[in-house]
Design a protein around this motif. Sequence first.
Motif, PDB file in Angstrom:
ATOM      1  N   MET A 139      -4.573   3.962  -5.392  1.00 33.31           N
ATOM      2  CA  MET A 139      -4.732   2.575  -4.258  1.00 33.31           C
ATOM      3  C   MET A 139      -3.282   2.760  -3.109  1.00 33.31           C
ATOM      4  O   MET A 139      -3.467   2.231  -2.084  1.00 33.31           O
ATOM      5  N   LEU A 145      -7.992  -0.946   0.098  1.00 34.77           N
ATOM      6  CA  LEU A 145      -7.762  -1.561  -1.549  1.00 34.77           C
ATOM      7  C   LEU A 145      -6.707  -2.865  -1.843  1.00 34.77           C
ATOM      8  O   LEU A 145      -6.716  -3.230  -2.985  1.00 34.77           O
ATOM      9  N   ARG A 146      -6.178  -3.583  -0.494  1.00 35.06           N
ATOM     10  CA  ARG A 146      -5.647  -4.906  -0.676  1.00 35.06           C
ATOM     11  C   ARG A 146      -7.023  -5.913  -1.097  1.00 35.06           C
ATOM     12  O   ARG A 146      -6.114  -7.008  -1.715  1.00 35.06           O
ATOM     13  N   THR A 147      -7.918  -5.509  -0.561  1.00 32.95           N
ATOM     14  CA  THR A 147      -9.023  -6.965  -0.201  1.00 32.95           C
ATOM     15  C   THR A 147      -9.891  -6.350  -1.086  1.00 32.95           C
ATOM     16  O   THR A 147     -10.995  -6.941  -0.716  1.00 32.95           O
ATOM     17  N   VAL A 191      -1.654 -16.382  -5.170  1.00 36.11           N
ATOM     18  CA  VAL A 191      -0.482 -16.076  -4.325  1.00 36.11           C
ATOM     19  C   VAL A 191      -0.455 -14.606  -3.802  1.00 36.11           C
ATOM     20  O   VAL A 191      -0.249 -14.869  -2.634  1.00 36.11           O
ATOM     21  N   ASP A 192      -0.175 -13.922  -5.195  1.00 32.72           N
ATOM     22  CA  ASP A 192       0.999 -12.737  -4.939  1.00 32.72           C
ATOM     23  C   ASP A 192      -0.564 -11.861  -3.899  1.00 32.72           C
ATOM     24  O   ASP A 192      -0.278 -11.081  -3.478  1.00 32.72           O
ATOM     25  N   PHE A 193      -2.025 -12.316  -4.577  1.00 35.29           N
ATOM     26  CA  PHE A 193      -3.055 -11.135  -3.468  1.00 35.29           C
ATOM     27  C   PHE A 193      -3.472 -11.790  -2.534  1.00 35.29           C
ATOM     28  O   PHE A 193      -3.350 -11.011  -1.678  1.00 35.29           O
ATOM     29  N   ARG A 213       6.153  -6.630 -10.491  1.00 30.79           N
ATOM     30  CA  ARG A 213       5.120  -5.842  -9.632  1.00 30.79           C
ATOM     31  C   ARG A 213       5.331  -5.931  -8.374  1.00 30.79           C
ATOM     32  O   ARG A 213       5.732  -5.236  -7.280  1.00 30.79           O
ATOM     33  N   ILE A 214       6.334  -7.341  -7.841  1.00 35.45           N
ATOM     34  CA  ILE A 214       6.997  -7.091  -6.625  1.00 35.45           C
ATOM     35  C   ILE A 214       7.797  -5.822  -6.050  1.00 35.45           C
ATOM     36  O   ILE A 214       8.491  -5.692  -5.297  1.00 35.45           O
ATOM     37  N   ARG A 221       6.611  -2.610  -5.596  1.00 36.20           N
ATOM     38  CA  ARG A 221       5.594  -2.598  -4.646  1.00 36.20           C
ATOM     39  C   ARG A 221       7.054  -2.095  -3.732  1.00 36.20           C
ATOM     40  O   ARG A 221       6.233  -1.846  -1.942  1.00 36.20           O
ATOM     41  N   ARG A 261       4.565 -10.124 -12.501  1.00 38.08           N
ATOM     42  CA  ARG A 261       5.148 -10.899 -11.112  1.00 38.08           C
ATOM     43  C   ARG A 261       6.143  -9.897 -11.056  1.00 38.08           C
ATOM     44  O   ARG A 261       6.430  -9.434 -10.198  1.00 38.08           O
ATOM     45  N   GLY A 279      -0.362 -10.613  -0.121  1.00 41.24           N
ATOM     46  CA  GLY A 279      -0.699  -8.454  -0.320  1.00 41.24           C
ATOM     47  C   GLY A 279      -0.123  -7.927  -1.478  1.00 41.24           C
ATOM     48  O   GLY A 279       1.171  -6.905  -1.173  1.00 41.24           O
ATOM     49  N   ILE A 280       0.537  -8.772  -2.504  1.00 37.32           N
ATOM     50  CA  ILE A 280       1.623  -8.061  -3.486  1.00 37.32           C
ATOM     51  C   ILE A 280       0.986  -7.116  -4.350  1.00 37.32           C
ATOM     52  O   ILE A 280       0.730  -6.294  -5.259  1.00 37.32           O
ATOM     53  N   LEU A 281      -0.414  -7.986  -4.713  1.00 38.92           N
ATOM     54  CA  LEU A 281      -1.706  -7.182  -5.366  1.00 38.92           C
ATOM     55  C   LEU A 281      -2.555  -7.297  -4.713  1.00 38.92           C
ATOM     56  O   LEU A 281      -2.839  -7.543  -3.843  1.00 38.92           O
ATOM     57  N   PHE A 282      -3.074  -5.826  -5.438  1.00 43.86           N
ATOM     58  CA  PHE A 282      -4.382  -5.880  -4.739  1.00 43.86           C
ATOM     59  C   PHE A 282      -5.366  -5.863  -5.404  1.00 43.86           C
ATOM     60  O   PHE A 282      -5.514  -6.354  -6.585  1.00 43.86           O
ATOM     61  N   ARG A 336       6.812   0.823  -1.095  1.00 43.37           N
ATOM     62  CA  ARG A 336       6.641   0.420   0.619  1.00 43.37           C
ATOM     63  C   ARG A 336       7.849   1.584   1.317  1.00 43.37           C
ATOM     64  O   ARG A 336       7.273   2.096   2.482  1.00 43.37           O
TER      65      ARG A 336
END
Lengths: 531, 528, 236
Positions: free
Chosen positions: A457, B322-324, C69-71, A26-27, A30, A23, C74-77, A34
């Motif tokens: 993605m 692709l987020r959802t 939670v992270d999905f 990844r944070i 990301r 986690r 919007g952290i996890l795609f 951005r």
Amino acid sequence: MKDQQDIPVASSHRQRPSRSGGRAGRITARAIDRQQKTGYAGVTGGTYQPLSEQDIHRIHATALDVLEKIGIGDPTPEILEYALPKGCLLSDDGRLRFPRALVEDVLARVPKKFDCYAPDPKHDHQLEGSRIYTGTSGESVSILDYETQQYRPSTLTDIYDAARLTDQLEHIHAFYQPFIATEYSQALYVHDINVAYAALSGTSKSISISTIHAEHVDALVGLFDLYVGCEGGFIKRPFCTIGGCPIISPLRFGKENTEVMVRCAELGIKYGNACAPQSGATSPAALAGTLVQCFAESLACLVVMHLIRSDAKLIFGMWPFISDLRTGGFSGGSGEAALVAAAAVQMGNYYDLVQSIPSGMTDSKTMDAQAGYEKALTTTAVALAGGNHLCAYPGTVGSLMGLSFEGMLIDNDMLGNILRLVRGIEVNDETLSFDVIQDTVFGTGHYLNHQQTLQLMQSEYLYPRLADRRASGEWEDSGSPDIYQAAREKVKQLLASHYPGYIKPDVDARIREKFPIKLDPLDKKPGNGRW
Amino acid sequence: MSESPNFSPTAGTYRREGGSAARRARRKLSCTGNAVQPGMHSGSYKPLSERDIQRIHDTALDILTKIGIGDPLPEILHYALPKGCILGEDNRLRFPRSLIEDLIAISAKQYMLYAPDPRNDFEVGGERVYFTSAGEAVSILDYDTQKFRPTKLVDLYDAARLADQLEHIHSFGQPFIAADYSHDLYIHDINIAYAELAGTSKSFALGIAMVAHIEPIIALFDTYLGEEGAFLKRPFCTFGGCPIVSPLRFGKENAEVLVKVAELGLVGDIAVAPQAGATAPAALAGTLAQSFAETLACMAVVNLVKPGSAINFGMWPFISDLRTGAFTGGSGEEALIMAAAAQLCNHYGFITSVASGMTDAKTMDAQAGYEKAITTTAAALAGGNLISTYPGIVGSLLGQSFEGMVIDNDMLGNIQRLVRGIEVTDETLSFSVIEDTVFGSGHYLNHPQTLKLMQSEYVYPDIGDRRTTGDWQDNGQETIYQLAHDKVKSLLSGYYPEYIKPDTDSRIREHFPIKLELEDMQVGNGRW
Amino acid sequence: MTQEVNETEEDIILAELADDELVEQMHDDLYDGLADEIAEGTQILLDRDWGPDKVLEKALVSGMNIVGVDFRDGILFIPEVLQTANAMKAGMAILSPLLAEIGAEPVGKMVIGTVKGDIHDIGKNLAGMMMEGAGFEVIDLGVNTLVEDYITALNEHKPDILGMSALLTTTMPYMKVVIDELKSQGMRDDLIVMVGGAPLNEEFRKAIGADTYCRDAATAVEVAKKMVGERRAIAT
């Protein structure tokens, strides 16, 4: 089409994924991703070409006829001083006529690219070819209040706030003064100095100031030198462009603005002319005729700048405007406005000029669907045509009358979409994806968790900040808000917290000592009651 | 660029023209059709290079040759195998390269799309642009509650009546289903055909998923025309659907419809809509290759059934968020890939059908405006022949807003003006007009050229607000959505065209289970 | 970016970690979608005499909660979430038989299929994978599923949930055919019937007599967990 991006080869066998720090990793990743979204600055347009090559030549030839045979009226003494020795002719009617050969010669010699500096070098960019950077722009006089839907006079703190907002919006690359501080409109020296100060306080992106007094240019340079911390410091990295309208259409010089232009040329400061004849009113109703006149008027500015100083930097501003001939009023959001501006861009690009172009000048009075489509269709057209400095008027509504802060945020997303469109499609062995398709058809039957999807993605797709992509039920459950409402919340959030200290306290004190700074230090801190 | 406006040599001489009454009548006629007209030439936006096009084409042909299309129906095999297509042991139908190239060469490059009223007929081809509605939405966005409610048959009739009055929607593709009859597909399909015929005299389209329903619908149209076999002579309606399930499989029901339509000699109206990142590669170029292959397969099928068949080449690559994983219709990527599809298909001379306007906004707000405009501008400038612009459709194709149709109509007018381009001629270059003005009055407002061109050079929006800010503030500060709501009411409360004559109507009702009540088809029904 | 992280973390030897550290590492590995590592970690914990229910709860389910939670944020795609689901599935493959042995209640079981006439299965696949990610056992009947096939599968697998999907407005009415058949065979009350697909909505759900309509796969997981929990609470 363009290879702005390396796409890793998708292997046909499934690669073993590797640890990327769970986690926390990844944070972090990301957040970096951005930031990299700003990579859309400087994408190359030019794939849309409304004019044929023959059209361009004919417009060009007619514009040169106009300059040679009709000329530009009311030349100022400064202009005559530079122009007459180079072969321009002043006739009895007081009009300055430009010989064809001179204009052609200047067109061939002017710089084809130059740097656009910003207070913070990370926002520097180079203007050239059909690369696109977006910015705010304008001479509005009011703010559209979200709650009351009234237009109220714009103030100095509004400029500071608009600058702070721009500073946080990744698809607006420069802050060109969008409106005036109406409370100082009777005291232009105070006004111009304070607009510059407010802009510098709010953003570290490239800025532009409009002034109509040549002597203010020198004063502004003084202010900027203090900001930079050494005399002559600004001119080495001029992060501010001066803008104005030196031409009064049809085909006359406007005294004050022309003097400013001349002074900028003398000092070596970038100048942006906006030649904005209005079709059917101050230029012909035929769009081709408007292009001719507008091109001639802008060429006159180009020649004058160049005669003063051969390395003078003019952002070539053909801004052909459209009238609604039912009323004679200006219509900024029409299909004609989109078309004629895109054609202007193509003209400028054909001669490889660094240019500015307006778009997004909606006639809608509020940020509704009309504002959305008018801004989008005009901006899409000029961006695809490849206008360098795209004055996209984010948030400006009411045919350039007022600014909506919420609109700036909505338009930021729109600009992201348009820049993504301009970037185009990279076509190469990897992106053509034959192996990926084969894998999938004979494998899982879908691409959602294919390695290529994971790799692309983020780089292939842009994710908007504000635009609603939720399921309809979720939208209903949250009270069916429109994007204007959503933007309101976000604006409050962005402006309540971002008070950058771009002007250091000691520098600020020195500036306030020398200049009549009116922006209250308390207004530059949280808790000022505005947000 | 295209034709120049007609400059009369007598421009500037004034004659009696009949005063106010005559002017009012003329303006009403000409306000709506001078500056733009359906089918203007386009294609000045080219997102792909020639080499890009060649490479996408080659990859698509590789896909058809080596991967093929799965689950071919017996009907398709019947036509395809004798012509050299190969059915693999994996039940995938592979198309030889040379066969596809041959079929591309013989596929119809232009044809008529007829309308119930011949004045609304048009010929598609080249890089001429027409706008149509389309869709499979299931709900209506209610203006007052801002909630989505299920669609009804009568809504479809109303949407047809509205489109009939909106000049920039050139043909009426069924925008949504009649959810109140979705449990009985025969009744549903017959009734949507009836509702569209009753509401519009423009060319229209039906989304039909059951091949068995085509003949009854044709019988209904024949009854309308009063003569058996009349419809097939001037087919004013196209039938369509999605014959491909991505990636690269035939969908049974829709593919059956495709074959049947080709057998009848009708225009096939298809939408091949793989979704990048979900049912097509995440790389946009890969999605182009796959969707081109899938659409080519459909083109091949109809041309194997009947050489030279007409098919709206509906290459509709969709985009995922692709987020959802959900479909996003309003993105910049969507604008880009559709424009590329249009350019690609035009390159091979197909009748290019692409989609635009598929906003993800749930209501007619600024987001809806900009998403619809970006995607439609790109598709139109790229030269899509039949652009399904989804007027008034919101929520990623989920719901119809009637107000949105009226708003989008203005947007489409603006975009058409952009498409038309700039005519560059001696007259329009205006040297003498400029000279006149500079040495004369100093402005152009009453120059004869301005009077001459004020209507032909400029489009005037129907409801688009161009008042001053003061005027707007003094008059209720309405959004365009509010203005559109009033406009919808005025357009729908009084306009009940009698396209189906009473005696014909009784004959139709005698033979078919028509559910649209006659009282719902006249003034005073309480809906508007 | 990932390269750098790899170098520092590639050397982790799971068997050498203490329980707490291992569980934490498994949360990270689930997050990163590492199926082999999750299988390995699961086995190590079992070898250290952790009960399968404890492994499920502490190492896997709580790890997936972080993913959820992270999905949402919007952290996890979605492609990443599917990787995590795949890793979860690898752990479940080891745990499921052991859970059955000790009589522990599994998270839940679902039979899922796209209805007759419809072969658009992207939504169904997504929902199935997400359910597996939440620890459900998923029996996927594929596309174009006839009512008989549903009934046969329900009788064979005795699931908690029947999931049906449709993309086409023309195929969605078939859901009612299936539900009516369940009623006539007296099976309806034994099941939670969950429906989904782009053209569906709450009104449609009511009209056909399904228990819940889920607008997306993530919602489906949440609702499934909740409804299975409620059903079990009533049963006991």
